[in-house]
Scaffold this motif. Sequence first.
Motif, PDB file in Angstrom:
ATOM      1  N   THR A 141      -9.543  -2.053  -6.563  1.00 35.55           N
ATOM      2  CA  THR A 141      -9.002  -2.252  -5.230  1.00 35.55           C
ATOM      3  C   THR A 141      -7.953  -1.188  -4.977  1.00 35.55           C
ATOM      4  OG1 THR A 141      -9.338  -4.603  -5.447  1.00 35.55           O
ATOM      5  CG2 THR A 141      -7.787  -3.907  -3.783  1.00 35.55           C
ATOM      6  N   SER A 142      -7.990  -0.592  -3.788  1.00 39.08           N
ATOM      7  CA  SER A 142      -6.974   0.397  -3.516  1.00 39.08           C
ATOM      8  C   SER A 142      -5.627  -0.253  -3.296  1.00 39.08           C
ATOM      9  CB  SER A 142      -7.319   1.252  -2.320  1.00 39.08           C
ATOM     10  OG  SER A 142      -8.282   0.741  -1.535  1.00 39.08           O
ATOM     11  N   SER A 143      -4.627   0.455  -3.694  1.00 36.39           N
ATOM     12  CA  SER A 143      -3.266   0.032  -3.418  1.00 36.39           C
ATOM     13  C   SER A 143      -2.416   1.290  -3.336  1.00 36.39           C
ATOM     14  CB  SER A 143      -2.747  -0.926  -4.491  1.00 36.39           C
ATOM     15  OG  SER A 143      -2.750  -0.310  -5.744  1.00 36.39           O
ATOM     16  N   ASN A 144      -1.331   1.176  -2.631  1.00 37.83           N
ATOM     17  CA  ASN A 144      -0.386   2.284  -2.534  1.00 37.83           C
ATOM     18  C   ASN A 144       0.262   2.510  -3.884  1.00 37.83           C
ATOM     19  OD1 ASN A 144      -0.782   2.403   0.233  1.00 37.83           O
ATOM     20  ND2 ASN A 144       0.952   1.091   0.673  1.00 37.83           N
TER      21      ASN A 144
ATOM     22  N   SER B 122       0.666   0.133   4.609  1.00 37.16           N
ATOM     23  CA  SER B 122      -0.783   0.304   4.800  1.00 37.16           C
ATOM     24  C   SER B 122      -1.479  -1.017   5.100  1.00 37.16           C
ATOM     25  CB  SER B 122      -1.399   0.928   3.559  1.00 37.16           C
ATOM     26  OG  SER B 122      -1.388  -0.021   2.508  1.00 37.16           O
TER      27      SER B 122
ATOM     28  N   LEU C 240      -1.896  -3.371   2.956  1.00 37.14           N
ATOM     29  CA  LEU C 240      -2.353  -3.957   1.700  1.00 37.14           C
ATOM     30  C   LEU C 240      -1.266  -4.870   1.129  1.00 37.14           C
ATOM     31  CD1 LEU C 240      -3.960  -0.794   0.073  1.00 37.14           C
ATOM     32  CD2 LEU C 240      -5.154  -2.730   1.094  1.00 37.14           C
TER      33      LEU C 240
ATOM     34  N   ASN D 217      -0.608  -5.390  -1.961  1.00 39.03           N
ATOM     35  CA  ASN D 217      -0.179  -4.944  -3.284  1.00 39.03           C
ATOM     36  C   ASN D 217       0.303  -3.506  -3.235  1.00 39.03           C
ATOM     37  OD1 ASN D 217      -1.276  -7.387  -4.139  1.00 39.03           O
ATOM     38  ND2 ASN D 217      -3.205  -6.452  -4.712  1.00 39.03           N
TER      39      ASN D 217
ATOM     40  N   ASN E  36     -11.104  -6.385  -7.518  1.00 43.47           N
ATOM     41  CA  ASN E  36     -10.875  -7.268  -6.374  1.00 43.47           C
ATOM     42  C   ASN E  36     -10.039  -8.492  -6.702  1.00 43.47           C
ATOM     43  OD1 ASN E  36     -12.202  -5.639  -4.575  1.00 43.47           O
ATOM     44  ND2 ASN E  36     -14.179  -6.585  -4.976  1.00 43.47           N
TER      45      ASN E  36
END
Length: 140
Positions: free
Chosen positions: A30-33, A53, A55, A57, A96
């Motif tokens: 999962t993308s996260s900053n 963003s 998100l 997380n 995820n």
Amino acid sequence: MTSRRKFIADSCRGCLGLLGLSFIAQSCSTSSNVFKTNATNHVVFVPDTAFTSGLPNVKIRVPEMEFDILLMKEDADYKALYLKCTHEPFGLVQTNNKLVCTAHGSSFDMQGNVLQEPASRPLKKFKTEKIPTGINIYLR
């Protein structure tokens, strides 16, 4: 008795399997900053803007720490987990709904509890505190 050639071939297949698992886990991540900051007196300050963003997380990268911290926002609460496998010192990849160690296959839920061995201890959690301009993470 196993021949040397068969042993080497089986070992190579095992290594390739682990490498493949690593790529799969990273592709499912999962993308996260990533927010880079420093600790002051064992406290990491993360401004509210780190979550811009949308998100829930943010990975916190602190030079004084070997691995990142995952800061998660859940409603009005914040939780911080150290992304270091408790089996052996390897970093974790977020998918995820869990955190996975691509080195040996350990996995953890988003609360830091062990889902899959060989790890047997939960992840290290840091105390967090919401302040008017952001979140403090206490490393001690």
